[in-house]
Design a protein around this motif. Sequence first.
Motif, PDB file in Angstrom:
ATOM      1  N   LYS A 247      -3.126   7.483  -4.748  1.00 16.12           N
ATOM      2  CA  LYS A 247      -4.118   7.472  -3.694  1.00 16.12           C
ATOM      3  C   LYS A 247      -4.993   6.226  -3.793  1.00 16.12           C
ATOM      4  O   LYS A 247      -5.188   5.667  -4.871  1.00 16.12           O
ATOM      5  CB  LYS A 247      -5.000   8.718  -3.781  1.00 16.12           C
TER       6      LYS A 247
ATOM      7  N   PRO B 116       6.684   6.607   3.118  1.00 13.75           N
ATOM      8  CA  PRO B 116       5.969   7.446   4.086  1.00 13.75           C
ATOM      9  C   PRO B 116       6.363   7.098   5.515  1.00 13.75           C
ATOM     10  O   PRO B 116       6.666   5.943   5.836  1.00 13.75           O
ATOM     11  CB  PRO B 116       4.500   7.108   3.820  1.00 13.75           C
TER      12      PRO B 116
ATOM     13  N   TYR C 219       5.452   1.154  -1.111  1.00 16.32           N
ATOM     14  CA  TYR C 219       4.334   2.086  -1.232  1.00 16.32           C
ATOM     15  C   TYR C 219       4.482   2.866  -2.536  1.00 16.32           C
ATOM     16  O   TYR C 219       5.543   3.438  -2.809  1.00 16.32           O
ATOM     17  CB  TYR C 219       4.319   3.049  -0.043  1.00 16.32           C
ATOM     18  N   LEU C 220       3.422   2.869  -3.343  1.00 15.61           N
ATOM     19  CA  LEU C 220       3.426   3.619  -4.588  1.00 15.61           C
ATOM     20  C   LEU C 220       2.718   4.948  -4.400  1.00 15.61           C
ATOM     21  O   LEU C 220       1.797   5.068  -3.586  1.00 15.61           O
ATOM     22  CB  LEU C 220       2.740   2.811  -5.696  1.00 15.61           C
ATOM     23  N   ASN C 221       3.129   5.919  -5.181  1.00 17.50           N
ATOM     24  CA  ASN C 221       2.591   7.272  -5.041  1.00 17.50           C
ATOM     25  C   ASN C 221       1.260   7.396  -5.779  1.00 17.50           C
ATOM     26  O   ASN C 221       1.136   8.085  -6.791  1.00 17.50           O
ATOM     27  CB  ASN C 221       3.600   8.289  -5.598  1.00 17.50           C
TER      28      ASN C 221
ATOM     29  N   LEU D 203       6.310   5.949  -9.149  1.00 23.49           N
ATOM     30  CA  LEU D 203       7.134   6.472  -8.067  1.00 23.49           C
ATOM     31  C   LEU D 203       6.918   5.674  -6.786  1.00 23.49           C
ATOM     32  O   LEU D 203       5.792   5.509  -6.321  1.00 23.49           O
ATOM     33  CB  LEU D 203       6.799   7.943  -7.828  1.00 23.49           C
ATOM     34  N   GLU D 204       8.017   5.188  -6.243  1.00 20.16           N
ATOM     35  CA  GLU D 204       7.976   4.535  -4.937  1.00 20.16           C
ATOM     36  C   GLU D 204       8.222   5.589  -3.861  1.00 20.16           C
ATOM     37  O   GLU D 204       9.094   6.446  -3.999  1.00 20.16           O
ATOM     38  CB  GLU D 204       9.039   3.439  -4.853  1.00 20.16           C
ATOM     39  N   ILE D 205       7.441   5.543  -2.803  1.00 16.00           N
ATOM     40  CA  ILE D 205       7.588   6.514  -1.721  1.00 16.00           C
ATOM     41  C   ILE D 205       7.821   5.776  -0.413  1.00 16.00           C
ATOM     42  O   ILE D 205       7.554   4.580  -0.293  1.00 16.00           O
ATOM     43  CB  ILE D 205       6.354   7.442  -1.609  1.00 16.00           C
TER      44      ILE D 205
END
Length: 208
Positions: free
Chosen positions: A41, A23, A37-39, A19-21
């Motif tokens: 941590k 933020p 940004y990948l989902n 999933l690309e996010i």
Amino acid sequence: STSNNNYEEEDHFRTNRPLEIFPESPGGYEPEPDVIYLNVKENLVTGKVPTYFKWAFQMSQEYDIDYVSKVDDDTMLFMPYLFEKIIDPLPPFPYNQRLYGGWLTDFYQCGGKEHCLKISPDGYMAGQFYFMSPDLAYVVSSDEHERNYALQKESLDIGVSIFDWAKANKIMIHLFVTGGNYYLWEHPVVSSDVWKDKYNLWKEKGIM
């Protein structure tokens, strides 16, 4: 039946993208316009790098990308040398197969710690900067292949997974080992002031 299942698993892997996010303020900073940004941590041993390589493999299939790389955020790359010594000489798509490159780390370069005993006889590419052809990105991130993350050392686990896969399938891996008279990167560069000093130094030498 087995062939069909393998096809379905591979097809699911190719389409089930991490999933690309987007933020608003990643880590308290304004998001960069050219950064994905990948989902997942931040972590060292619980899936960050395999998740990235899965995403990178899928991108390579869409855009015929020649190689994918992993770089520490405190690594300063010397881009002219990177193109001259790595990118330009290597075979492009679709001839980019089974290639794993970087700074090959052996037991002594590893520091002689307990986990360093696990790297013999193959070694692994140090995590400061390494790259691989997309087919190996698939190897280290697909459930179709057995991966070795037991060592709990991010880059070492990636290297062991590649070499274990090659041995199990009796396949030769092509290594591209950097070193010699050409610095392709510097690590660690831990502050903006140090980065600027290094940049000016290497620019004077005609490297940047």
